[in-house]
Write a protein that holds these residues in place. Structure first.
Motif, mmCIF file in Angstrom:
data_model
loop_
_atom_site.group_PDB
_atom_site.id
_atom_site.type_symbol
_atom_site.label_atom_id
_atom_site.label_comp_id
_atom_site.label_asym_id
_atom_site.label_seq_id
_atom_site.Cartn_x
_atom_site.Cartn_y
_atom_site.Cartn_z
ATOM 1 N N ILE A 1 0.832 -1.200 0.000
ATOM 2 C CA ILE A 1 0.000 0.000 0.000
ATOM 3 C C ILE A 1 0.865 1.248 0.000
ATOM 4 O O ILE A 1 0.566 2.239 -0.673
ATOM 5 C CB ILE A 1 -0.929 -0.003 1.233
ATOM 6 N N ILE B 1 -13.038 -3.742 3.571
ATOM 7 C CA ILE B 1 -11.882 -3.618 4.446
ATOM 8 C C ILE B 1 -11.954 -4.590 5.618
ATOM 9 O O ILE B 1 -10.949 -5.151 6.035
ATOM 10 C CB ILE B 1 -11.740 -2.163 4.953
ATOM 11 N N THR C 1 -8.158 -6.291 0.588
ATOM 12 C CA THR C 1 -8.994 -5.688 1.632
ATOM 13 C C THR C 1 -8.475 -4.315 2.049
ATOM 14 O O THR C 1 -9.142 -3.607 2.807
ATOM 15 C CB THR C 1 -9.057 -6.596 2.876
ATOM 16 N N GLU C 2 -7.299 -3.947 1.578
ATOM 17 C CA GLU C 2 -6.692 -2.678 1.965
ATOM 18 C C GLU C 2 -6.934 -1.556 0.954
ATOM 19 O O GLU C 2 -6.425 -0.452 1.111
ATOM 20 C CB GLU C 2 -5.185 -2.880 2.165
ATOM 21 N N ILE D 1 -4.486 -8.576 0.433
ATOM 22 C CA ILE D 1 -4.118 -7.167 0.254
ATOM 23 C C ILE D 1 -5.273 -6.398 -0.392
ATOM 24 O O ILE D 1 -5.390 -5.177 -0.264
ATOM 25 C CB ILE D 1 -2.820 -7.020 -0.578
#
Length: 326
Positions: free
Chosen positions: A221, A260, A248-249, A246
Motif C-alpha cells: 500500500i 476492508i 482488503t486494503e 491485500i
C-alpha cells in the motif's frame, strides 16, 4: 468510478475463476483477462475464452494481435461480450509471442501498432488502451534489416506513445522495465531488467492529457501511495495472486469501506457457494481452488489450507470442514 488500481493480466492466473475469487474480496479493483490472442478468438470456443460473470465488472479484455485485420475481426467478435475496455498487449516478452510478431516485439513497429489500434477502434466504441514496456532489447529477434535493435531510451518510448496516441489511444499501462526478447524467459523479464519508475512519472508529467498507469514490482500500500503522487493509477500482478488479502486494503482508494473488514471466514463462505455451483454444473472445483492458495499468506494455517485444497477430490465439503475447524 475512477479505477486507481488494477490487477495485471497473467497467463494461467487471471482466468474466470480467479477473477470471481477476487470479487469475493473486493468489488472495485479493475480486472483483466489473461492475454488472449486474436487467433484464439477467431478459432476457439468463444464462451470458454471470452465468457465472464456480471460480478466481474469492471473488466478489461486484453488481446495480442499481429496485424490490423486479425485485430479487427477479434474485437468485432468480442463485441458480443460486455467488456468495459479492450487492451492491446505490446509488452509480453515471451519468445513464443515475439516469434509470432506480437507483444513487446511490436514496440519496434509503432506505426503498425497504430494501424492495429485504428482497426480495433473501427470494430468497437469501447476505450482502447495499450500495455507496454519502457523499451525493448530486440537483439537476435528483430529483423536483420533493423539498424537499431536496442530501443531502451526514454525518447524511444515517447516516439512509440506519440505515434500510437494519434490513433486514438488515451490510456497507457507502462511496465517500468525494458523487455529482453532473447535470452530471458518471462519470469526473468519481470525481475532482471532494472525498474525505471522515474521514466513513467516523466511520461505523465510531460503528457498530462494521457492516463498513465504504472506496473512492475509493486507490492505494498505504501508503494501504491507513492506512485499515485505521480501517475493516475497502479497495476499489481503476482502480489495479488500470492497475497489476495491485500485486496482488503484498497477501500481508501475508492471510498469503499465494505471490503476492508471482510474476514477469511466470510470469504470461505462465499467460496463454498461458488464451488457448490461448479459441482452442479459438473465442473472440477480444483479449477477454482487452485487460485486460492494465498488466502492464508504468511498467517497461521497456511500450510494446512494449501494441503487441503490441493487434494484432487477437494470440494465444497472440504471447505465446509475447514470452515468448521477454523
Amino acid at each position: 468510478m475512477e479505477n486507481k488500481i488494477s490487477i495485471a493480466p497473467m497467463v494461467d492466473r487471471t482466468d474466470r475463476n480467479f477473477r470471481n475469487f477476487v470479487r469475493m474480496i473486493n468489488k472495485d479493483v479493475l480486472l483483466y483477462t489473461e492475454m488472449i490472442t486474436a487467433q484464439a478468438i477467431l478459432n476457439g470456443d468463444l464462451d470458454y475464452i471470452l465468457g465472464f460473470d456480471e460480478v466481474e465488472h469492471p473488466i478489461v479484455l486484453q488481446i495480442a494481435a499481429t496485424n490490423p485485420k486479425e485485430a479487427y475481426q477479434a474485437v468485432k467478435i468480442a463485441e458480443r461480450y460486455a467488456y468495459d475496455e479492450i487492451n492491446l498487449n505490446v509488452g509480453c516478452p515471451s519468445d513464443r509471442v515475439s516469434g509470432n510478431m506480437m507483444g513487446a516485439y511490436l514496440m519496434a513497429f509503432p506505426k503498425e501498432v497504430a494501424n492495429i489500434v485504428k482497426a480495433m477502434k473501427d470494430a468497437t466504441n469501447k476505450p482502447i488502451s495499450i500495455k507496454h514496456r519502457i523499451g525493448i532489447d530486440g537483439k537476435n529477434v528483430l529483423p536483420d534489416t533493423f539498424e537499431q535493435t536496442l530501443l531502451d531510451k526514454y525518447e524511444d518510448m515517447m516516439n512509440f506513445i506519440h505515434i500510437t496516441e494519434k490513433a486514438g489511444v488515451n490510456k497507457y499501462i507502462i511496465h517500468a522495465r525494458i523487455a529482453i526478447l532473447a535470452g530471458l524467459d518471462p519470469k526473468q523479464n519481470r525481475s532482471i531488467p532494472p525498474l525505471r519508475y522515474d521514466e513513467v512519472y516523466r511520461v505523465k508529467k510531460e503528457n498530462p492529457n494521457l492516463h498513465i498507469e504504472i506496473n512492475g514490482g509493486i507490492k505494498t500500500i505504501e508503494e501504491i501511495d507513492e506512485h499515485l503522487k505521480y501517475v493516475d493509477s497502479v497495476m499489481l500482478g503476482r502480489e495479488i495472486y500470492d497475497n489476495p488479502m491485500i485486496l482488503t486494503e484498497f477501500g481508501k482508494y475508492y471510498g469503499s469501506e465494505g471490503e476492508i473488514n471482510i474476514t477469511r471466514k466470510e470469504i470461505i463462505e462465499k467460496m463454498i457457494h461458488y464451488v457448490e455451483n461448479m459441482e452442479k454444473k459438473n465442473l472440477r472445483p480444483h479449477l477454482f481452488l487452485m487460485h486460492t492458495h494465498g488466502l492464508f499468506h504468511n498467517v497461521r494455517g497456511s500450510k494446512a489450507w494449501k494441503r487441503a485444497i490441493n487434494e484432487t477430490n477437494a470440494n465444497s465439503g472440504t471447505l465446509r470442514k475447514l470452515l468448521k475447524e477454523m
